[in-house]
Design a protein around this motif. Structure first.
Motif, mmCIF file in Angstrom:
data_model
loop_
_atom_site.group_PDB
_atom_site.id
_atom_site.type_symbol
_atom_site.label_atom_id
_atom_site.label_comp_id
_atom_site.label_asym_id
_atom_site.label_seq_id
_atom_site.Cartn_x
_atom_site.Cartn_y
_atom_site.Cartn_z
ATOM 1 N N UNK A 1 23.249 -31.826 24.763
ATOM 2 C CA UNK A 1 24.187 -32.668 24.016
ATOM 3 C C UNK A 1 25.599 -32.531 24.564
ATOM 4 N N UNK A 2 25.990 -31.317 24.913
ATOM 5 C CA UNK A 2 27.329 -31.118 25.466
ATOM 6 C C UNK A 2 27.488 -31.861 26.797
ATOM 7 N N UNK A 3 26.452 -31.838 27.621
ATOM 8 C CA UNK A 3 26.540 -32.559 28.905
ATOM 9 C C UNK A 3 26.570 -34.062 28.697
ATOM 10 N N UNK A 4 25.799 -34.545 27.721
ATOM 11 C CA UNK A 4 25.789 -35.986 27.464
ATOM 12 C C UNK A 4 27.154 -36.445 26.966
ATOM 13 N N UNK A 5 27.777 -35.666 26.075
ATOM 14 C CA UNK A 5 29.081 -36.060 25.525
ATOM 15 C C UNK A 5 30.183 -36.000 26.568
ATOM 16 N N UNK B 1 30.511 -42.054 31.600
ATOM 17 C CA UNK B 1 29.848 -43.305 31.947
ATOM 18 C C UNK B 1 28.949 -43.820 30.825
ATOM 19 N N UNK B 2 28.655 -42.974 29.856
ATOM 20 C CA UNK B 2 27.815 -43.367 28.722
ATOM 21 C C UNK B 2 28.710 -43.698 27.543
ATOM 22 N N UNK B 3 28.488 -44.832 26.903
ATOM 23 C CA UNK B 3 29.299 -45.246 25.760
ATOM 24 C C UNK B 3 29.089 -44.284 24.594
ATOM 25 N N UNK B 4 30.061 -44.202 23.665
ATOM 26 C CA UNK B 4 29.917 -43.273 22.525
ATOM 27 C C UNK B 4 28.667 -43.519 21.699
ATOM 28 N N UNK B 5 28.317 -44.792 21.463
ATOM 29 C CA UNK B 5 27.132 -45.081 20.650
ATOM 30 C C UNK B 5 25.853 -44.640 21.360
ATOM 31 N N UNK C 1 21.349 -40.901 22.405
ATOM 32 C CA UNK C 1 20.679 -39.990 23.344
ATOM 33 C C UNK C 1 20.583 -38.583 22.766
ATOM 34 N N UNK C 2 21.642 -38.129 22.120
ATOM 35 C CA UNK C 2 21.626 -36.781 21.532
ATOM 36 C C UNK C 2 20.564 -36.681 20.444
ATOM 37 N N UNK C 3 20.508 -37.685 19.569
ATOM 38 C CA UNK C 3 19.513 -37.665 18.491
ATOM 39 C C UNK C 3 18.094 -37.771 19.057
ATOM 40 N N UNK C 4 17.914 -38.572 20.094
ATOM 41 C CA UNK C 4 16.593 -38.663 20.707
ATOM 42 C C UNK C 4 16.143 -37.342 21.308
ATOM 43 N N UNK C 5 17.064 -36.651 21.983
ATOM 44 C CA UNK C 5 16.729 -35.341 22.564
ATOM 45 C C UNK C 5 16.393 -34.342 21.465
ATOM 46 N N UNK C 6 17.152 -34.361 20.374
ATOM 47 C CA UNK C 6 16.890 -33.425 19.280
ATOM 48 C C UNK C 6 15.525 -33.674 18.648
ATOM 49 N N UNK C 7 15.216 -34.937 18.363
ATOM 50 C CA UNK C 7 13.918 -35.252 17.756
ATOM 51 C C UNK C 7 12.779 -34.851 18.685
#
Length: 450
Positions: free
Chosen positions: A204-208, A212-216, A221-227
């Motif tokens: 999640x820290x790397x994704x944030x 290049x990735x929009x906030x939404x 992506x973070x929620x998908x990785x967590x699930x």
């Protein structure tokens, strides 16, 4: 387990065997000898460790109070050390005496002291290792569980306890569920969940950090990785202890149908949250207006969106309302926001001069954009004033709208006062006739006109 023996009878026999072992150990302690001497030494060491805990704890506290500007992590470490000073002192003294007795007498005459020193040291290590668990309740559960397991392990009764817990089982046909299976499943799932949390936090820290990735899409992506990680950890943990989940397929389907009818709103909010993240209509940091609520999106949750207003209130708006209701997104495509304010001047003031002064006053206010120049237009002729509209642009709606409007109004007031531009207000004139003045002076009633 012998199938010919009643489980309850076997359970009672196991309890009786354990009780007999405890009785033999107690009798050996009561009987004078080296085992009793070791118990007396351990009691004396525990008393000395308690005194040292109080004295050294006060000294450490006074030392910390004399220091200023320490980081919070240092203070937390000192608190944890202070809480377990007694156990540390006991482990240190018991370990030292054990080493001395190993060299001057038979090893069996210091066995209990060495065992107590080992357990104390292991308990201290477990207490600090459990700090890796953030949740306080879970941290206590992990710490006590490891303490109990370590105690059984060093007492060489872990196998007996495991067999005892395995005999405490529920059997229905081919299905068998024992207490040992439940504990093993909880431990395995807990370890896998901890690993999943660590991997999820790092990912999640790397994704944030990826601009290049929009906030939404970052939130999605973070929620998908967590699930994905937590679901994988749960199923792997259940499979690791030998629980077959195929028999739960029909039951889970029936439960899913029931939940679908009973939790329609919850499911609707969950689906709406996914839609919001996919279509990027609302993202963290956007400034929105929904009814009387005006603020910026702080977080997008699975069920609701957190909207923080300028007065510090935090509204939890269901995702379904953001999908089905009319939402004004002030920063959907860009952060530019146009604001309008209305004012009026007297008919004796030149409108050309008023418009120029209003534009110059708006340009001199902070946050008003200069490359999108303010404009001022006449919008009508009122009863007592010429009415104008002043339009200007800003780029930071999160900084507030009311305050920037107030600053522009204040700039107009100062500019108009400096250039003798008057802001009129409704006035009424009352004409007194001569007969009316004479009647009033005599106190005579004046009849109303017919």
């Amino acid at each position: 387990m012998n199938p010919d023996i009643d489980p309850f009878t076997e359970f009672l026999a196991s309890l009786q065997a354990q009780f007999s072992g405890v009785t033999v150990f107690v009798q050996s302690i009561v009987t004078p000898g080296w085992r009793q001497n070791q118990i007396i030494i351990l009691i004396a060491l525990a008393s000395i460790a308690w005194v040292l805990h109080r004295v050294s704890g006060n000294l450490l506290e006074n030392y910390v109070r004399s220091r200023e500007g320490w980081a919070k992590w240092k203070l937390r470490m000192v608190v944890q050390v202070k809480r377990r000073l007694g156990l540390m002192w006991f482990a240190l003294m018991a370990g030292s005496i054990y080493l001395v007795m190993q060299n001057i007498t038979w090893p069996s005459r210091s066995y209990l002291i060495g065992l107590a020193a080992t357990l104390a040291a292991v308990w201290v290590g477990i207490a600090y290792a459990a700090r890796l668990v953030r949740n306080r309740f879970m941290r206590r559960m992990v710490m006590w569980g490891l303490w109990i397991y370590a105690t059984f392990y060093f007492l060489n009764i872990a196998d007996e306890v495991s067999a005892f817990l395995d005999r405490l089982a529920i059997e229905v046909g081919d299905f068998r569920l024992s207490v040992l299976t439940i504990i093993t499943a909880a431990v395995v799932i807990g370890v896998l969940f901890t690993g999943a949390r660590l991997v999820s936090t790092t990912t999640s820290a790397r994704i944030r950090k990826n601009e290049d990735i929009s906030p939404s899409m970052q939130v999605l992506a973070v929620k998908g990785v967590q699930v994905l990680l937590y679901g994988f950890a749960f199923f792997m943990g259940v499979k690791a202890v030998g629980i077959d989940l195929t028999g739960l397929a029909v039951l889970s389907g029936a439960i899913g149908v029931g939940l679908g009818f009973g939790l329609q709103k919850v499911v609707s909010n969950l689906v709406s949250g996914v839609i919001i993240l996919i279509d990027k209509s609302i993202k963290p940091g956007d400034v929105i207006s929904l009814g009387d609520t005006f603020g910026w999106i702080q977080t997008l949750g699975a069920r609701y969106a957190s909207v923080v207003t300028r007065d510090g209130k935090e509204y939890l708006i269901p995702n379904e309302d953001l999908i089905t209701g009319q939402v004004v997104n002030w920063s959907h495509s860009n952060d530019f926001v146009r604001l309008d304010i209305y004012f009026g001047t007297a008919y004796g003031d030149d409108p050309h001069v008023v418009r120029k002064l209003a534009v110059d006053a708006a340009k001199g206010v902070d946050r008003v954009l200069s490359f999108k120049a303010p404009v001022c237009h006449i919008v009508g002729f009122g009863d007592s004033s010429v009415d104008y509209i002043l339009r200007f642009w800003i780029k930071d709606p999160t900084g507030g709208l009311t305050n920037i409007r107030g600053n522009v109004y204040l700039a107009l007031w100062d500019t108009f006062k400096e250039h003798d531009i008057s802001i009129p207000f409704p006035q009424r004139e009352v004409l007194m006739l001569e007969d009316s003045k004479l009647a009033l002076s005599r106190g005579t009633h004046i009849p109303a006109p017919e």
